[in-house]
Structures are given as structure tokens and as C-alpha cells.
Design a protein around this motif. Structure first.
Motif, mmCIF file in Angstrom:
data_model
loop_
_atom_site.group_PDB
_atom_site.id
_atom_site.type_symbol
_atom_site.label_atom_id
_atom_site.label_comp_id
_atom_site.label_asym_id
_atom_site.label_seq_id
_atom_site.Cartn_x
_atom_site.Cartn_y
_atom_site.Cartn_z
ATOM 1 N N PHE A 91 -19.874 55.063 -7.198
ATOM 2 C CA PHE A 91 -20.340 56.376 -7.419
ATOM 3 C C PHE A 91 -21.890 56.361 -8.277
ATOM 4 N N ASP A 92 -22.192 55.369 -8.777
ATOM 5 C CA ASP A 92 -23.663 55.487 -9.362
ATOM 6 C C ASP A 92 -24.566 55.340 -8.070
ATOM 7 N N VAL A 93 -24.138 54.621 -7.000
ATOM 8 C CA VAL A 93 -25.020 54.440 -5.806
ATOM 9 C C VAL A 93 -25.252 55.769 -5.339
ATOM 10 N N GLY A 123 -27.216 58.377 -6.946
ATOM 11 C CA GLY A 123 -28.723 57.997 -6.937
ATOM 12 C C GLY A 123 -29.021 57.149 -8.315
ATOM 13 N N LYS A 124 -28.120 56.609 -8.968
ATOM 14 C CA LYS A 124 -28.155 56.109 -10.346
ATOM 15 C C LYS A 124 -28.512 54.469 -10.207
ATOM 16 N N ASN A 125 -28.595 53.970 -8.957
ATOM 17 C CA ASN A 125 -28.730 52.438 -8.929
ATOM 18 C C ASN A 125 -30.087 52.383 -8.061
ATOM 19 N N SER A 165 -32.026 62.916 -7.639
ATOM 20 C CA SER A 165 -33.198 63.558 -7.249
ATOM 21 C C SER A 165 -33.107 64.587 -5.927
ATOM 22 N N GLY A 166 -31.782 64.983 -5.693
ATOM 23 C CA GLY A 166 -31.469 65.974 -4.727
ATOM 24 C C GLY A 166 -30.518 65.486 -3.665
ATOM 25 N N PRO A 167 -30.135 66.522 -2.856
ATOM 26 C CA PRO A 167 -29.075 66.031 -1.788
ATOM 27 C C PRO A 167 -29.505 64.909 -0.907
ATOM 28 N N ALA A 168 -28.859 63.955 -0.705
ATOM 29 C CA ALA A 168 -29.226 62.745 -0.101
ATOM 30 C C ALA A 168 -27.745 62.562 0.769
ATOM 31 N N VAL A 169 -28.185 61.963 2.053
ATOM 32 C CA VAL A 169 -26.888 61.476 2.880
ATOM 33 C C VAL A 169 -26.839 59.849 2.610
ATOM 34 N N PHE A 170 -25.547 59.519 2.421
ATOM 35 C CA PHE A 170 -25.223 57.978 2.384
ATOM 36 C C PHE A 170 -25.249 57.188 3.660
ATOM 37 N N ARG A 171 -26.136 56.333 3.708
ATOM 38 C CA ARG A 171 -26.043 55.365 4.827
ATOM 39 C C ARG A 171 -26.165 55.887 5.988
ATOM 40 N N TYR A 225 -30.414 50.547 -4.504
ATOM 41 C CA TYR A 225 -29.442 51.175 -3.484
ATOM 42 C C TYR A 225 -30.009 52.403 -3.076
ATOM 43 N N ALA A 226 -31.353 52.813 -3.381
ATOM 44 C CA ALA A 226 -32.026 54.048 -3.270
ATOM 45 C C ALA A 226 -32.267 54.141 -1.609
ATOM 46 N N LYS A 227 -32.333 52.805 -0.794
ATOM 47 C CA LYS A 227 -32.565 52.847 0.331
ATOM 48 C C LYS A 227 -31.269 53.445 1.083
ATOM 49 N N TRP A 228 -30.180 53.245 0.583
ATOM 50 C CA TRP A 228 -28.857 53.714 1.420
ATOM 51 C C TRP A 228 -28.993 55.349 0.935
#
Ligand SMILES: Cc1ncc(COP(=O)(O)O)c(C=O)c1O
Length: 306
Positions: A289-291, A294-296, A47-53, A299-302
């Protein structure tokens, strides 16, 4: 790995041109290693660029600063917002992000008090730290003759600039001897971690990793892998590990923001398992890599959208 210059760097609250983000050569942090930093990745998720944790990283930055009595002029919330602002300003979909807080220029001497705490955030495109091929086929490592710094001397829980002299020695030594990366034992001779990664062994279907009292960084990827292993029904044991357990492990892999999940195929000339990425590592890697992509949903919260 060469840095690909981007447009803007966040410096003390303002976005400045990449080339203008400079510090004075008499800065305290440069002379005494008095800085704390983070390494973070932004992924081009579904769903677009996202920073992990992101929040966890900024909380760790605050904890590192607290250990060193360094007053950080920005809250966790402010730093999270600043990271997003920096990634956006550079129009990046995926990148590595390097926030750093250090004692700047003002007074000289070991006591850092009297110096400003400067904070910078840079980001740039970055591929696989240990190589694309390493991610698929695994890398060759040695057990370093350098020991991981003991928290009785330098707190390993702080991601502090000065700590990395230990990592530099181990990494240089590994490369000099034709290896890709180093594993460090702690001062008790037990397994600690890589020069910039946490380590996991697979033994009879279980994951085994050194506990936080083994002189390791409390890795944010490490924590994510433990959670994912639990979901996959793979037991995880945190305990002291002897060097020779590496040689006879079914699989070995590194985890870290830079290294992501990188299989280890050889340690000190001993082939690990089949000599390539093992099935448990592959499962864990795929889940990771799924997380981050954005495929899990769980863990969308991460993933913090930019
Ligand atoms: C020494 C060391 N251990 C472990 C890690 C992995 O930590 P994380 O997963 O938070 O990136 C890193 C990288 O930050 C590191 O430098």
C-alpha cells in the motif's frame, strides 16, 4: 460487485458515452470467448492519481493477444495513453480500469479471422474486491473441486476471456458452500491460484508461491510482492506446493489487482496461523500500500501519473 457507471468509455480510439459502448450480439468474442483483457487499478497517490504498473499490464495484454494470433490495432504506448485519457475524462482519482480487446462482428465460425478486433477501455470506482474487512482480518476459502485449466488445453499465461469460465465455476462453488473465495489445484494436484488471484504461503519466515509452470497467471501484483519481499529481506521460493501445505502454513495470502493483498484466515475448515492477518502478511501488505500510494520512492516508476 455492482458497477458504478461513469461518463465515458474509450471504444476503438474514441471516447463515447457509457450507454453507447455496445457490441453486436453476433460478435465472435461473445460466442467463443475470443477476447483478452486486463484489470488495472488507478490509485489516488501522494502526488495525484496514478495507474499502477500500466505498461506491464498493456504489455501483458499484447502478449495475451499474441498467444491467440489476435492482431491488436494499438501499440502498448497508444493503449497506455488511452487508459490515461479515459481516467481523466471520467474525472476519477482512484478506480478500477478494464481494457478489453475482442473479436467483433463480421463472420461466424470458430476461426476468428474475418472479424474486426475491437478494443474498449472502461473505468469506474471500485473498493476492496474481497471486502475491507477481508483485507484486515482475512477471508475463508476452500480448495475447489474444479482444477485450474492446464496450459496444454488453454494457455494460462494469456489473460483470455474464455479462461474465466474455469474461474466462474470455482467461485460459484466456493460461494455456494459459504466460502469467500476458491483456491484451485492444477491438473497435477499441486497448488495453482485463486479464481482471480495468485497465492503465497508463509512458512518459517519464507514466502512460498507456485512457479509459473504450475498453471498460474503471471500476476503483476505477484511480481511486485516478490520484489518487495526481497527488499524486506524475506526469502521467496517458487516451487510446486502440495494442498496440505496450505493447512499447516503459518500464513496464507492472495495477491491481485482486484484483491490487492488479502490474507486468508481459513482453508477447508482449517484455521491458518492465528486465524487472522499474520505479521508477515501485514508487513507485505503495508509495503504494497505504501508503493501504490506513492510513498516508496524506489517504486515511483511503477506509478504512471494520469
Ligand atoms: C486467474 C488470475 N490469477 C491471478 C491474478 C492476479 O494478477 P494481477 O496481479 O496481474 O492482477 C488474476 C487477476 O488478474 C487472475 O485473474
Amino acid at each position: 460487485m455492482a458497477i458504478e457507471k461513469t461518463e465515458k468509455i474509450w471504444l476503438n480510439g474514441n471516447l463515447v458515452a457509457w450507454d453507447d459502448a455496445k457490441l453486436h450480439v453476433i460478435s465472435h468474442g461473445l460466442h467463443y470467448g475470443t477476447g483478452v483483457f486486463e484489470g488495472i487499478r488507478c490509485y489516488n497517490a501522494a502526488s495525484g492519481p496514478a495507474v499502477f504498473r500500466l505498461r506491464e499490464h498493456m504489455q501483458r495484454l499484447h502478449n495475451s493477444a499474441k498467444i491467440y494470433l489476435m492482431p491488436l490495432p494499438y501499440s502498448v504506448d497508444e493503449l497506455c495513453a488511452a487508459v490515461k485519457e479515459t481516467v481523466k475524462a471520467n474525472k476519477l482519482d482512484s478506480c478500477y480500469i478494464r481494457p478489453i480487446a475482442y473479436y467483433g462482428y463480421g463472420s461466424m465460425g470458430v476461426n476468428p479471422a474475418g472479424n474486426p478486433v475491437d478494443v474498449a477501455i472502461a473505468c469506474w470506482p471500485w473498493g476492496a474486491y474481497l471486502g475491507e474487512e477481508g483485507l484486515k482480518k482475512g477471508i475463508r476459502v476452500n480448495v475447489s473441486s474444479w482444477r485450474r485449466i492446464d496450459s496444454a488445453a488453454l494457455p494460462g499465461m494469456a489473460k483470455a476471456c474464455g479462461n474465466y469460465l474455469n474461474s466462474v465455476l470455482a467461485k460459484q462453488d466456493a460461494l455456494q458452500h459459504g466460502f469467500d473465495e476458491a483456491i484451485l489445484l492444477n491438473t497435477q494436484g499441486k497448488l495453482a491460484e485463486g479464481s482471480g488471484e495468485n497465492i503465497f504461503l508463509v512458512q518459517k519466515g519464507e514466502l512460498v508461491t507456485p512457479g509459473l509452470s504450475s498453471s498460474v497467471l503471471d500476476g503483476i501484483t505477484r511480481g511486485a510482492i516478490i520484489a518487495l519481499a526481497n527488499d524486506l529481506g524475506i526469502p521467496v521460493v517458487e516451487r510446486e506446493i502440495n494442498r496440505e501445505e496450505l493447512f499447516v502454513a503459518d500464513e496464507v495470502f492472495f495477491t491481485g489487482t482486484a484483491a490487492e493483498v488479502t490474507p486468508v484466515r481459513e482453508v477447508d475448515g482449517r484455521v491458518i496461523g492465528s486465524g487472522s492477518r499474520g505479521p508477515v502478511t501485514e508487513k507485505i501488505q503495508a509495503a504494497f500500500f505504501d508503493v501504490v500510494n506513492g510513498k516508496n520512492e524506489k517504486y515511483a516508476k511503477w506509478l504512471e501519473k494520469v
